[in-house]
Design an enzyme around this catalytic site. Sequence first.
Site, mmCIF file in Angstrom:
data_model
loop_
_atom_site.group_PDB
_atom_site.id
_atom_site.type_symbol
_atom_site.label_atom_id
_atom_site.label_comp_id
_atom_site.label_asym_id
_atom_site.label_seq_id
_atom_site.Cartn_x
_atom_site.Cartn_y
_atom_site.Cartn_z
ATOM 1 N N CYS A 2 0.903 -1.332 0.006
ATOM 2 C CA CYS A 2 -0.098 -0.032 -0.104
ATOM 3 C C CYS A 2 0.753 1.314 0.033
ATOM 4 O O CYS A 2 1.847 1.413 0.749
ATOM 5 C CB CYS A 2 -0.764 0.037 1.256
ATOM 6 S SG CYS A 2 -2.203 -1.323 1.288
ATOM 7 N N ARG A 27 6.123 -0.843 -4.401
ATOM 8 C CA ARG A 27 6.112 -1.423 -3.051
ATOM 9 C C ARG A 27 5.150 -2.662 -3.343
ATOM 10 O O ARG A 27 5.043 -3.407 -2.433
ATOM 11 C CB ARG A 27 5.342 -0.329 -2.398
ATOM 12 C CG ARG A 27 6.111 0.754 -2.010
ATOM 13 C CD ARG A 27 5.366 2.035 -1.400
ATOM 14 N NE ARG A 27 4.989 1.961 -0.057
ATOM 15 C CZ ARG A 27 5.734 2.068 0.762
ATOM 16 N NH1 ARG A 27 6.686 2.760 0.746
ATOM 17 N NH2 ARG A 27 5.068 1.843 2.127
ATOM 18 N N TRP A 73 -2.666 -3.109 -1.344
ATOM 19 C CA TRP A 73 -1.957 -4.463 -1.612
ATOM 20 C C TRP A 73 -2.998 -5.344 -0.633
ATOM 21 O O TRP A 73 -3.076 -4.963 0.427
ATOM 22 C CB TRP A 73 -0.510 -4.601 -0.848
ATOM 23 C CG TRP A 73 -0.125 -6.003 -1.107
ATOM 24 C CD1 TRP A 73 0.566 -6.533 -2.472
ATOM 25 C CD2 TRP A 73 0.057 -6.991 -0.204
ATOM 26 N NE1 TRP A 73 1.222 -7.650 -2.128
ATOM 27 C CE2 TRP A 73 0.849 -8.143 -0.615
ATOM 28 C CE3 TRP A 73 -0.380 -7.155 1.121
ATOM 29 C CZ2 TRP A 73 1.064 -9.220 0.002
ATOM 30 C CZ3 TRP A 73 -0.047 -8.324 1.806
ATOM 31 C CH2 TRP A 73 0.490 -9.254 1.314
ATOM 32 N N ASN A 99 -3.351 3.079 4.736
ATOM 33 C CA ASN A 99 -2.318 1.892 4.628
ATOM 34 C C ASN A 99 -2.144 1.271 6.130
ATOM 35 O O ASN A 99 -2.065 1.981 7.149
ATOM 36 C CB ASN A 99 -0.921 2.470 4.275
ATOM 37 C CG ASN A 99 0.175 1.578 4.322
ATOM 38 O OD1 ASN A 99 -0.064 0.398 4.304
ATOM 39 N ND2 ASN A 99 1.372 1.897 4.031
ATOM 40 N N GLY A 100 -2.222 -0.149 6.215
ATOM 41 C CA GLY A 100 -2.161 -0.572 7.411
ATOM 42 C C GLY A 100 -3.290 -1.606 7.938
ATOM 43 O O GLY A 100 -4.098 -1.935 6.816
ATOM 44 N N GLU A 477 19.361 -17.978 -0.401
ATOM 45 C CA GLU A 477 19.190 -16.659 -0.891
ATOM 46 C C GLU A 477 18.717 -16.934 -2.598
ATOM 47 O O GLU A 477 17.973 -16.198 -3.204
ATOM 48 C CB GLU A 477 20.097 -15.691 -0.636
ATOM 49 C CG GLU A 477 19.877 -14.303 -1.603
ATOM 50 C CD GLU A 477 18.796 -13.695 -1.146
ATOM 51 O OE1 GLU A 477 18.142 -13.747 -0.416
ATOM 52 O OE2 GLU A 477 18.406 -12.415 -1.922
ATOM 53 N N LYS A 481 15.353 -15.864 -4.442
ATOM 54 C CA LYS A 481 15.330 -15.000 -5.800
ATOM 55 C C LYS A 481 14.636 -15.703 -6.781
ATOM 56 O O LYS A 481 13.666 -15.296 -7.628
ATOM 57 C CB LYS A 481 16.834 -14.802 -6.388
ATOM 58 C CG LYS A 481 17.683 -13.852 -5.543
ATOM 59 C CD LYS A 481 17.090 -12.492 -5.473
ATOM 60 C CE LYS A 481 16.000 -11.857 -4.593
ATOM 61 N NZ LYS A 481 16.271 -11.691 -3.279
ATOM 62 N N GLU A 484 10.592 -16.141 -5.947
ATOM 63 C CA GLU A 484 9.662 -14.951 -5.891
ATOM 64 C C GLU A 484 9.677 -14.159 -7.434
ATOM 65 O O GLU A 484 8.511 -13.674 -7.748
ATOM 66 C CB GLU A 484 10.331 -13.784 -4.916
ATOM 67 C CG GLU A 484 11.522 -13.145 -5.248
ATOM 68 C CD GLU A 484 11.992 -12.216 -4.013
ATOM 69 O OE1 GLU A 484 10.986 -11.800 -3.379
ATOM 70 O OE2 GLU A 484 13.200 -12.111 -3.734
ATOM 71 N N HIS A 500 18.275 -36.834 4.047
ATOM 72 C CA HIS A 500 17.444 -37.014 5.049
ATOM 73 C C HIS A 500 16.029 -36.864 4.989
ATOM 74 O O HIS A 500 15.222 -36.818 5.913
ATOM 75 C CB HIS A 500 17.689 -36.431 6.415
ATOM 76 C CG HIS A 500 19.206 -36.613 7.011
ATOM 77 N ND1 HIS A 500 19.560 -37.807 7.538
ATOM 78 C CD2 HIS A 500 20.359 -35.831 6.706
ATOM 79 C CE1 HIS A 500 20.971 -37.848 7.854
ATOM 80 N NE2 HIS A 500 21.411 -36.781 7.329
ATOM 81 N N LYS A 595 7.215 -4.756 -1.759
ATOM 82 C CA LYS A 595 8.634 -4.407 -1.741
ATOM 83 C C LYS A 595 8.724 -4.135 -0.015
ATOM 84 O O LYS A 595 9.641 -4.635 0.521
ATOM 85 C CB LYS A 595 9.168 -3.168 -2.441
ATOM 86 C CG LYS A 595 10.504 -2.702 -2.052
ATOM 87 C CD LYS A 595 11.443 -3.745 -2.602
ATOM 88 C CE LYS A 595 12.798 -3.220 -2.348
ATOM 89 N NZ LYS A 595 13.697 -4.432 -2.760
HETATM 90 O O1 M6R Z 1 13.007 -4.145 3.949
HETATM 91 P P1 M6R Z 1 13.291 -5.523 4.367
HETATM 92 O O2 M6R Z 1 14.836 -5.815 4.143
HETATM 93 O O3 M6R Z 1 12.928 -5.622 5.821
HETATM 94 O O4 M6R Z 1 12.537 -6.500 3.797
HETATM 95 C C1 M6R Z 1 12.519 -8.147 4.029
HETATM 96 C C2 M6R Z 1 11.887 -8.888 3.117
HETATM 97 O O5 M6R Z 1 10.403 -8.519 2.991
HETATM 98 C C3 M6R Z 1 12.483 -8.776 1.933
HETATM 99 O O6 M6R Z 1 13.934 -8.974 1.909
HETATM 100 C C4 M6R Z 1 12.128 -9.644 0.798
HETATM 101 O O7 M6R Z 1 12.330 -11.107 1.079
HETATM 102 C C5 M6R Z 1 12.378 -9.491 -0.731
HETATM 103 N N1 M6R Z 1 11.494 -9.429 -1.452
HETATM 104 C C6 M6R Z 1 13.520 -10.540 -1.247
HETATM 105 O O8 M6R Z 1 13.805 -10.228 -2.341
#
Ligand code: M6R
Length: 600
Positions: A2, A27, A73, A99-100, A477, A481, A484, A500, A595
């Site tokens: 949002c 965002r 969102w 927002n919230g 990581e 990537k 997502e 396991h 974001k």
């Molecule tokens: O702004 P932040 O680093 O606190 O955000 C944490 C996660 O939401 C963020 O790293 C998210 O996992 C990303 N989309 C990863 O690419």
Amino acid sequence: MCGIVGYIGNQDAKEILLKGLEKLEYRGYDSAGIAVRDNSQVHVFKAKGRIADLRAVVDASVSANTGIGHTRWATHGVPSHDNAHPHQSTAGRFTLVHNGVIENYSILKREYLEGTAFVSETDTEVIVQLIEKFANEGMETEEAFRQTLKLLKGSYALALLDEQNDETIFVAKNKSPLLVGTGSDFNVVASDAMAMLQVTDQYVELMDKEMVIVTKNDVTIKTLDGTVVERSPYKAELDASDIEKGTYPHYMLKEIDEQPLVIRKIIQKYQDEQGSLQIDQNILDAVTSSDRVYIIACGTSYHAGLVGKQLLEQMAKIPVEVHVASEFGYNMPLLPEKPLFIFISQSGETADSRAVLVAVKELGHKALTITNVQGSTLSREADYTLLLHAGPEIAVASTKAYTAQIAVLSILAHVAAASKGEAESMNLVKELGIVANAMEVLCDSKEEMDYIAREYLSFTRNAFFIGRGIDYYVGLEGALKLKEISYIQAEGFAGGELKHGTIALIEEGTPVVAIATQENVNLSIRGNVKEVAARGANPCIISMKGLDTDEDRFVIPAVHDLLSPLVSVVPLQLIAYYAALHRDCDVDKPRNLAKSVTVE
Ligand code: M6R
């Protein structure tokens, strides 16, 4: 997650709001809307989908100098026209964006709004209906707004228009980010400074439980008991060009390419005049005097925290635990006498991390935030801040913030080690310079990464990333990537753990990306590769020069083994990027993701 914008001044509000919302697209959102006030009435335009869809329904003939806008969102109710903001009160007098999450919205509905006809499924509509109810009972708008705010439990950033008052936008904030931007003959409201950089770089921070009366020429901040608060604006240190894609097809690719530059900038920002790395003495004291460091973060920042643990433990000999923020609050471990909490967050606004920060501050513990956003909530509310200096990260998939977080953690570990009198494990400035050069080599290998993505990932439904030790963390990581942005089900695993249970998922052709940059586990990770290959997997070994063999698919330049995640993650970022492109995915704005995750 949002986004809110607002404008009051002399220019065409519609265009400023729409441009502002476009800047907040990163965002994450699934519907959008604006409300503008012309001479006589408030006009609301909303659309499910992208800002382009909203633009298509905005009536160009409406001329207005005041308005509010929103990207939603979905939390309460599906993405739809009715659930999109702005929301209006039944009589249409009040129009609100939010927002919230209002936790007690059903109680408020039951207790105060019996008989009110709601048109949306949102928690937000309760707020605007309450304001109208109090106004109908005879309160001035400011009072009705304040009265409503006092009843709300949860998080909110709000901007409100009153059809009977064309000179004011009423604003309030609790837990969700919101700024007021100032200009000459106009003022603006924005979830982050980027949204309104087109008109101003001067912003006033708002604190929780404050409300603001914004007119063309004035910004009056008040607490909920009506006390006026004086606060000067600060200059947002953002360059408009930092938030443009330039010639890049996607922000993600631009941000991957920026990584060598970011590493060099971090070295420079943390060097003193003699060229030595330095960290504020208060932060150093807090780190070195703590009996255990707790790193709290989410997503990619959590993965950077896992690498940070290795750096702090191996270089500075300080014990570290790393926790996912959304779990820590409910599962708090037994804490030692002097814990130090380190919050890692690109945005500095992540609600899960913030909830932990609030809890540990209440317990009287010290907190350090490592963030990319100066003045963000996590930065303001912690005792100390270390900045990433990575420049705005717009793509939802975090890349340069991850490597910047690790680089800053390495500097913190290095300087803490020196201050504790630990033997120097490396010349960090030199080694980070080698890292930046290695990253450049990798950024120049895009064609190869494109090829690897095509070969292994374009047509698969799942993939595994394995490694041992620090390589395992990079694998987590790499998997995040890939999933997502390409929607391939990808999992990161400790190489030795697959057998396991998870090895049951290996089928003919299943891609298994193995990261091999650590000498002490080089033979064992290669053994794990053999195990999956024997069961039909299609292994893709990414190794480091010096440890490589003929079976490796790609070899990264040699860097110090503790810093290898900074380099080994780059091919994984690029492979994920190209896999997403091959699958026609929206790289910068993947489905369902935001974001900045500002709800718990
Ligand atoms: O702004 P932040 O680093 O606190 O955000 C944490 C996660 O939401 C963020 O790293 C998210 O996992 C990303 N989309 C990863 O690419």
